[in-house]
Motif scaffolding. Sequence first.
Motif, mmCIF file in Angstrom:
data_model
loop_
_atom_site.group_PDB
_atom_site.id
_atom_site.type_symbol
_atom_site.label_atom_id
_atom_site.label_comp_id
_atom_site.label_asym_id
_atom_site.label_seq_id
_atom_site.Cartn_x
_atom_site.Cartn_y
_atom_site.Cartn_z
ATOM 1 N N UNK A 1 -34.770 21.263 29.015
ATOM 2 C CA UNK A 1 -35.862 21.848 29.785
ATOM 3 C C UNK A 1 -36.613 22.940 29.017
ATOM 4 N N UNK A 2 -36.668 22.822 27.696
ATOM 5 C CA UNK A 2 -37.398 23.780 26.874
ATOM 6 C C UNK A 2 -38.186 23.019 25.814
ATOM 7 N N UNK A 3 -39.343 23.525 25.417
ATOM 8 C CA UNK A 3 -40.094 22.862 24.340
ATOM 9 C C UNK A 3 -39.381 23.013 23.014
ATOM 10 N N UNK A 4 -39.569 22.057 22.131
ATOM 11 C CA UNK A 4 -38.989 22.098 20.790
ATOM 12 C C UNK A 4 -40.094 22.175 19.743
ATOM 13 N N UNK A 5 -39.804 22.880 18.658
ATOM 14 C CA UNK A 5 -40.777 22.980 17.579
ATOM 15 C C UNK A 5 -40.663 21.770 16.651
ATOM 16 N N UNK A 6 -41.408 21.783 15.557
ATOM 17 C CA UNK A 6 -41.432 20.642 14.647
ATOM 18 C C UNK A 6 -40.076 20.383 14.001
ATOM 19 N N UNK A 7 -39.198 21.390 14.007
ATOM 20 C CA UNK A 7 -37.874 21.239 13.419
ATOM 21 C C UNK A 7 -36.813 20.890 14.467
ATOM 22 N N UNK A 8 -37.242 20.629 15.697
ATOM 23 C CA UNK A 8 -36.314 20.242 16.748
ATOM 24 C C UNK A 8 -35.543 21.390 17.349
ATOM 25 N N UNK A 9 -36.017 22.614 17.168
ATOM 26 C CA UNK A 9 -35.316 23.788 17.673
ATOM 27 C C UNK A 9 -36.001 24.345 18.908
ATOM 28 N N UNK A 10 -35.205 24.921 19.790
ATOM 29 C CA UNK A 10 -35.728 25.631 20.946
ATOM 30 C C UNK A 10 -35.624 27.131 20.673
ATOM 31 N N UNK A 11 -36.294 27.911 21.491
ATOM 32 C CA UNK A 11 -36.200 29.361 21.346
ATOM 33 C C UNK A 11 -35.891 29.976 22.702
ATOM 34 N N UNK A 12 -35.182 31.093 22.669
ATOM 35 C CA UNK A 12 -34.799 31.762 23.910
ATOM 36 C C UNK A 12 -36.020 32.194 24.709
ATOM 37 N N UNK A 13 -37.078 32.588 24.013
ATOM 38 C CA UNK A 13 -38.271 33.064 24.712
ATOM 39 C C UNK A 13 -38.989 31.947 25.459
ATOM 40 N N UNK A 14 -38.744 30.686 25.054
ATOM 41 C CA UNK A 14 -39.386 29.535 25.700
ATOM 42 C C UNK A 14 -38.439 28.785 26.633
ATOM 43 N N UNK A 15 -37.261 29.325 26.859
ATOM 44 C CA UNK A 15 -36.242 28.613 27.632
ATOM 45 C C UNK A 15 -36.728 28.275 29.030
ATOM 46 N N UNK A 16 -36.446 27.050 29.437
ATOM 47 C CA UNK A 16 -36.701 26.540 30.792
ATOM 48 C C UNK A 16 -38.190 26.319 31.081
ATOM 49 N N UNK A 17 -39.046 26.328 30.054
ATOM 50 C CA UNK A 17 -40.479 26.139 30.285
ATOM 51 C C UNK A 17 -40.906 24.677 30.203
ATOM 52 N N UNK A 18 -39.950 23.770 30.137
ATOM 53 C CA UNK A 18 -40.269 22.351 30.149
ATOM 54 C C UNK A 18 -40.505 21.800 28.761
ATOM 55 N N UNK A 19 -40.132 20.543 28.561
ATOM 56 C CA UNK A 19 -40.357 19.925 27.259
ATOM 57 C C UNK A 19 -40.077 18.439 27.286
ATOM 58 N N UNK A 20 -40.693 17.731 26.359
ATOM 59 C CA UNK A 20 -40.471 16.295 26.225
ATOM 60 C C UNK A 20 -39.141 16.078 25.525
ATOM 61 N N UNK A 21 -38.254 15.291 26.130
ATOM 62 C CA UNK A 21 -36.952 15.016 25.520
ATOM 63 C C UNK A 21 -37.192 14.087 24.333
ATOM 64 N N UNK A 22 -36.822 14.519 23.117
ATOM 65 C CA UNK A 22 -37.120 13.707 21.928
ATOM 66 C C UNK A 22 -36.583 12.295 22.042
#
Length: 427
Positions: A210-231
């Motif tokens: 439930x968090x967005x991922x960057x180009x390296x497939x990592x999430x960040x605590x500041x973006x936690x729970x903001x929704x994201x496409x499951x790779x």
Amino acid sequence: MKRALKGLAGLVLLGALACALVVHLNLRGETPLPPQDVPLAQPAPQAVQRGEYLARAGNCMSCHTTQGGAPFAGGRGVETPFGVVFASNLTPDAETGLGHWTAAEFWRAMHHGRSRDGRLLYPAFPYPNYTHVTREDSDAIYAYLRSLPAVQRTNTPHALAFPFSTQAALAGWRALFFRPGTLVPDPQQSAEWNRGAYLVQGLGHCAACHSPRNAFGATSESQAFRGGLIPVQNWYAPALNHAAEAGVAGWPQEDVVALLRTGVAPRGSFTGPMAEVVFRSTQYLNDADLGAMAVYLRALPAHERPAPAVAPPSASAMERGAAVYSQQCAQCHGDRGEGRPGAFPALAGNRAATMENPTNLVRMVLLGGYPPTTAGNPRPYGMPPFRHVLGDDDVAAVSTYVRNAWGNRAASVGTMEIYRAREGRHP
């Protein structure tokens, strides 16, 4: 010549310093393993029972069991944008499983993401979340796994593209995006809230999806729970802190608990990957832990995004969509999108249908789906797939219609989005 040699020496020194920094960042927080430590021979029944419960909370079986295979014997492939990572054998087999592992080595894997032989583990195993699990709970899970029947199944090598297949690349990723840690209870919050935070952020690893991922497939605590496409799976895990997506701040406590326990509630139901989570994990949690998770999720600080400007759908798309809906959908979901309580969800006012990202709606039309089978919902009503019945134009039209009829308002869906969903491609 001397200038060139000095420049080369400077580059070598800089490279050595960079390597030393990466090594330091990958070793931070680690302590030496206990000398002469041995695998647990006779796990205590209480520890085994507790560990089984915690393994359920972490949904460990889903990844570490192939379809039709022995539980926890590994082999299931976890697809990532960088290749396939295959889950390992967690049974106590001496040659291919955890037979020689000690509790301290298992804890190091959970907390630091490092295997028994010192290799760095890939974060498809969600140690960036499991690092928050306590040593006591890690030891209980270890005791449970030691109690399982040993299954000899050689681990399948990962199928990752270069350079992602190298330990050097993984060390660089970890230096940038992983830091081991523990959750410190917040004294300003209740014990129930803190327990919920531990389950959601740790064993439940909810932020992993439930968090967005960057180009390296990592999430960040500041973006936690903001929704994201499951790779690769190409399902959208909606934001848990946004009322227009999956936020539950305005829900009654009992409805959140019901959703986690049964997969259905008066205001929504689970399908897709979340249905598997309920089926294999959350339906087995006790009332206290489900209540704690509900308390924590309801208290997440809101991250409301401005509603995007939405152009009205074309009359032709709405007319075509209405015709498709009348023929294919109205029998279950009602002429006015009112649904049938206890069976088929209402589409009028349904935020799953009107989310800014229409991926899940399109996938449901194409692939269908069911809520999970649970003790509280043993015979779930489902939706058949329409990918072989409707063409891209019809799927786009009916999706657009559902998102804009009966007071709903959302952006139109185009045929390119349908094509991407059919092919599993996303920009």
